[in-house]
Structure formats: C-alpha cells, structure tokens
Design an enzyme around this catalytic site. Structure first.
Site, short mmCIF file in Angstrom:
data_model
loop_
_atom_site.label_atom_id
_atom_site.label_comp_id
_atom_site.label_asym_id
_atom_site.label_seq_id
_atom_site.Cartn_x
_atom_site.Cartn_y
_atom_site.Cartn_z
N GLY A 231 -13.67 -23.43 6.38
CA GLY A 231 -14.45 -23.68 5.34
C GLY A 231 -14.79 -22.62 4.64
NE ARG A 232 -17.17 -23.67 -1.02
CZ ARG A 232 -18.23 -23.59 -1.51
NH1 ARG A 232 -19.01 -22.66 -1.98
NH2 ARG A 232 -19.06 -24.76 -1.63
CD GLU B 266 -17.24 -17.63 0.43
OE1 GLU B 266 -17.68 -17.90 -0.55
OE2 GLU B 266 -15.78 -17.72 0.49
CE1 TYR C 196 -5.31 -23.77 3.09
CE2 TYR C 196 -6.01 -21.71 1.72
CZ TYR C 196 -5.47 -23.03 1.84
OH TYR C 196 -4.99 -23.61 0.64
CB CYS D 152 -9.47 -23.17 8.04
SG CYS D 152 -9.02 -23.46 6.43
CG HIS D 153 -11.04 -20.03 4.68
ND1 HIS D 153 -10.39 -21.16 4.44
CD2 HIS D 153 -10.96 -19.29 3.52
CE1 HIS D 153 -9.68 -20.92 3.28
NE2 HIS D 153 -10.08 -19.95 2.63
#
Length: 191
Positions: A87-88, A91, A137, A117-118
C-alpha cells in the site's frame, strides 16, 4: 509457538494487512502487528487497491485495523519471521531508521521475511536486495533494480522465493504468498 512481526501503517493496502494477519494467526502463529509511533490498540487506516482496467490500481477507503502490539515494545530477537504489508504506508515507513534496522536484522540473521506489493520499498531502502531476486508491484521494479536486486516480472497471483525472502506483486497472490512464507518458516500443512 512461533512469533511473527507484522509491519503495517496508515494507508496500507487493506487486504495486504487483514488477510495475511488472519491467515498467519489461523495456522497458530503469534502475530504482533505494529506501526512506528503507534501503540497497542491504536488504529491504522487502510485503503483498498483494486485492478479495474485503468493504467494503475484504483484506491478506495478501507477499514480501520487495530494494532495488537506497541512498536516501541518490540524486541526484534524474539521473532521467527517478519511480514511487511504494501500500500502507501511503505513510502513513509522506509524513512524510519528503526524500521530499516529491523529489516537488516532479519536479513543478517537469515530469518524469514515476506514483503508484498509496495512493501518491497522498505527492503530497497534498507539496502538488503543487492544480488537478490525478488518481485514487487511493477511500479516498484525500477527501485529494485536501482538497489541492486534482480526484478522478477511474474503473474499478479504469484510469489517469488529467494532463500529467506518471499515477495509478491499484490494481494491476488495471497494463497501463494502465504504458502511460500509458511514453507520458509518451517511449517507443513497436511490435509
């Protein structure tokens, strides 16, 4: 009972937190869900990423996920495995030096690590992918390459294993992602 440290954070991908957490508890692991600057009982907001034919995933509000352990109480030496949700959240989680130190510890000790993913952004920031084969991802692929890893382009429902590391592109891979993580954790499932 084996213990798993599970890193998540605000705007993590909903399925990539909820589903692996529940699957790992289902097989009998003690799973501590944590997020920097949060404690047991705090929530992280999640986001649902869906693949609807656009050039990238869409994002919708998810659920509130209640953390069951305090980040500051983690004794990293007590855990048998480490899972990083996507997800976010990755980051900004990758900016936390304690998170990066946790990742480095698991790699130094050759303990099982799973990232989806992320979540792989945290691995690249921790400088542990050099010479490793892994997936993520697709938009994270250039980061893997720049960090010295060998990006593997696989189906969205697949998992890639390189030694103690299991990675997957996104939540459709949960069955293979968790199956492969269980294998490197030493679990066997019989039916």
């Amino acid at each position: 009972m084996k213990k798993v440290l599970f890193l998540t954070g605000d705007y993590t991908e909903d399925y990539e937190t909820m589903v692996p957490f529940q699957m790992l508890e289902m097989v009998g692991y003690e799973v501590h869900t944590v997020c920097p600057d949060k404690k047991k009982g705090d929530i992280v907001k999640t986001a649902i990423h869906d693949f609807e034919g656009d050039q990238t995933y869409s994002e919708k509000p998810g659920h509130n996920f209640v953390l069951n352990y305090s980040f500051d109480d983690v004794d990293i030496t007590e855990y048998d495995g480490f899972v990083i949700a996507g997800g976010r959240a990755p980051e900004y989680l990758r900016l936390n030096t304690k998170v990066l130190d946790m990742v480095k510890y698991f790699f130094k000790e050759d303990k099982p690590v799973a990232a989806i993913c992320h979540g792989i952004q945290i691995l690249t920031a921790a400088d542990v992918v050099k010479g490793r084969k892994l997936t993520a991802y697709p938009a994270v692929g250039p980061e893997v390459t720049m960090a010295g890893g060998e990006f593997q382009s696989i189906a969205v429902d697949g998992a890639y294993v390189d030694g103690n590391l299991v990675t997957s592109p996104a939540w459709p891979a949960h069955p293979s992602f968790i199956r492969e993580f269980l294998k490197i954790m030493g679990a066997t499932v019989t039916i």
